[in-house]
Scaffold this motif. Structure first.
Motif: not given
Length: 529
Positions: A431-437, A495-498
């Motif tokens: 989740i952290n990686q997705v939010l950052n990217d 956030y929406g993508d995550a």
């Protein structure tokens, strides 16, 4: 042919009924243990909403204070699988009393800590000692009570396992706001003493086998600690430091790989392995652990995402975050007894699949998130999250552990709880990686669109400049504010993508339930002998 049950004598029927009753002393002892497990799991998240206060109180840097969480998690993830062997050697009564008393003493020392180094040390000790309580309760639930009562004890431990991390930020926010961060730890002292005394006085579930300690596999423990400890560190720190580009993360990843090979070789060849991983060969247990791993991603992932959104985008205080997050906790509490009743009437695989789909529906509601989402916009997603989590978690516990032979449950309970915690660690890392990217991607895309040729952007910039006239270089200040607006919008889109990723993940996971063997009904009466 006459029905078999009609041929049983009244004495036989009465004896069976007596064997199905739960003695009040045993039930009370179990509830005391459940409260100890609640304290241990709660302390994973109880400091999360108050890290800034702890950082200020101990004059620590932001990277140092993050170890208040990381040290606890690393120590706990090492101790949980170890508890299976220790509960067979020491017995439930002695192991739980040692865990509860050690957890209480470590909590007291955490509250007295005056430096960040002391805090990290005592938090690691607190996590290691407290971890023994978690799988011990799970094992007791499925070995001490008759199968026909699983619909009662299953929801109790399922509720605690999901409710404690969910309301952790809420409890931490209230305590820190009302008193100080020291009381996050001091509040454990009186309950911890009461739990220790109660367990020593009432628990009589089994007997210790101290002879096992002579065959304790120290090499297995060293390899397991190296494997799980370094894995937890990589998952915690990797997203912050570009994974293997950071020397410490790369070093721990290498240690993890070497230790994992040594650990699996050791547990497959040792005379008395520290963990019996052959239990995974049981189909329902193996798939149940996989579902537990995936449920852990959502359990800990959303407990992290909601508070982060509320703090980062909405600017909420710890107390306000706790009050908003409390909705899921109330929903779980109200859903638990309903799940227990459903397990008596409906195929548990269907309940799990329904729970996962409801959980996915709650995540899907959040894919439309905007920077204006507040308590009422988060209400339905949190209700769906609470219902889905309980429907998925409680039957999974029963299918995975309740269908195993009693002599394998103690060891299996440690592995089962380990998978949930590892799922949470992996979930947070992903989740952290997705939010950052995704945030970086959306920032780049928005910057390409916010140009002088964009009428809306130009109009917004002029409006901000007019509002800031007389306050220095209004044009430059307006440009900075517009940049902040763009960045905040990119964060919200991330956030929406995550949430969309979680939606797809749990819809797909619901299909895995078909691989489980159909378990016997929770209300099945044992055969008379």
């Amino acid at each position: 042919m006459a029905d078999a049950t009609s041929t049983r004598s009244p004495a036989t029927v009465e004896a069976a009924a007596v064997s199905e009753r739960i003695p009040p002393r045993r039930l009370f002892a179990f509830l005391i243990m459940v409260f100890g497990m609640f304290m241990s799991i709660l302390d994973i998240q109880v400091v999360s909403a108050s890290l800034s206060e702890i950082q200020a109180g101990l004059s620590a840097s932001s990277s140092e204070v993050s170890w208040v969480q990381t040290a606890y998690l690393i120590a706990e993830v090492i101790a949980i699988p170890l508890s299976g062997f220790l509960s067979r050697a020491f017995g439930t009564r002695l192991l739980f009393a040692i865990s509860a008393s050690g957890f209480t003493i470590a909590s007291f020392l955490c509250g007295l800590a005056s430096t960040i180094e002391q805090m990290i040390l005592w938090r690691a000790l607190q996590g290691f000692l407290g971890a023994g309580m978690i799988p011990t309760v799970f094992a007791s639930a499925y070995t001490v009570f008759p199968r026909s009562k699983f619909y009662i004890v299953g929801p109790i431990i399922g509720l605690v396992a999901t409710l404690a991390p969910t309301i952790g930020p809420t409890v931490g926010g209230y305590i820190t706001d009302a008193m100080s961060w020291h009381w996050l730890f001091f509040i454990n002292i009186i309950p911890g003493i009461a739990i220790t005394v109660g367990v020593l006085a009432l628990v009589d579930f089994d007997s210790p086998n101290f002879a096992l300690l002579q065959r304790f596999d120290w090499w297995g423990l060293i390899f397991m600690a190296g494997f799980l400890g370094s894995l937890e560190y990589v998952l915690e720190e990797g997203p912050l430091y570009e994974w293997l580009q950071d020397t410490s993360v790369a070093t721990c990843a290498a240690i993890c790989a070497v230790s994992a090979i040594a650990f699996f070789y050791r547990v497959l060849t040792a005379q008395e392995p520290i963990v019996d991983i052959r239990t995974f060969a049981d189909r329902n247990f193996g798939i149940g652990c996989l579902i537990s791993f995936c449920v852990g991603i959502g359990l800990y992932g959303l407990t992290y995402m909601y508070p982060r959104y509320l703090a980062e985008v909405r600017g909420y205080s710890a107390l306000m975050i706790g009050e908003t997050m409390f909705v899921s906790g109330i929903t779980m509490f109200l859903t638990a007894p309903i799940v227990g009743r459903l397990m008596l009437r409906i195929d548990m695989r269907l309940i799990i699949a329904t729970g996962l789909i409801i959980f996915a529906a709650g995540s899907y509601q959040m894919t439309w998130i905007t920077r204006d989402y507040d308590f009422y916009e988060l209400l339905l997603p949190q209700i769906l999250r609470g219902i889905g989590m309980m429907l998925a978690m409680v039957p999974t516990n029963t299918i995975a552990l309740g269908t195993l032979p009693p002599d394998r449950v103690k060891n299996a309970s440690g592995l089962f709880n380990l998978t949930r915690n590892l799922g949470g660690a992996v979930g947070l890392a992903v989740i952290n990686q997705v939010l950052n990217d995704r945030t970086d991607l959306h920032i780049a895309r928005l910057h390409d669109r916010v140009t002088w040729g964009n009428a809306t952007a130009t109009e917004t910039l002029n409006m901000l400049a007019q509002r800031l006239q007389g306050m220095g270089d209004s044009a430059l200040m307006a440009l900075k504010q517009l940049s902040q607006i763009v960045h905040r919008q990119a964060v919200v889109m991330g956030y929406g993508d995550a949430f969309f990723m979680l939606t797809l993940f749990y819809v797909c996971l619901s299909l895995m339930v078909m691989l489980l063997k159909k378990p016997a009904s929770a209300s099945t009466e044992p055969a008379a002998h």
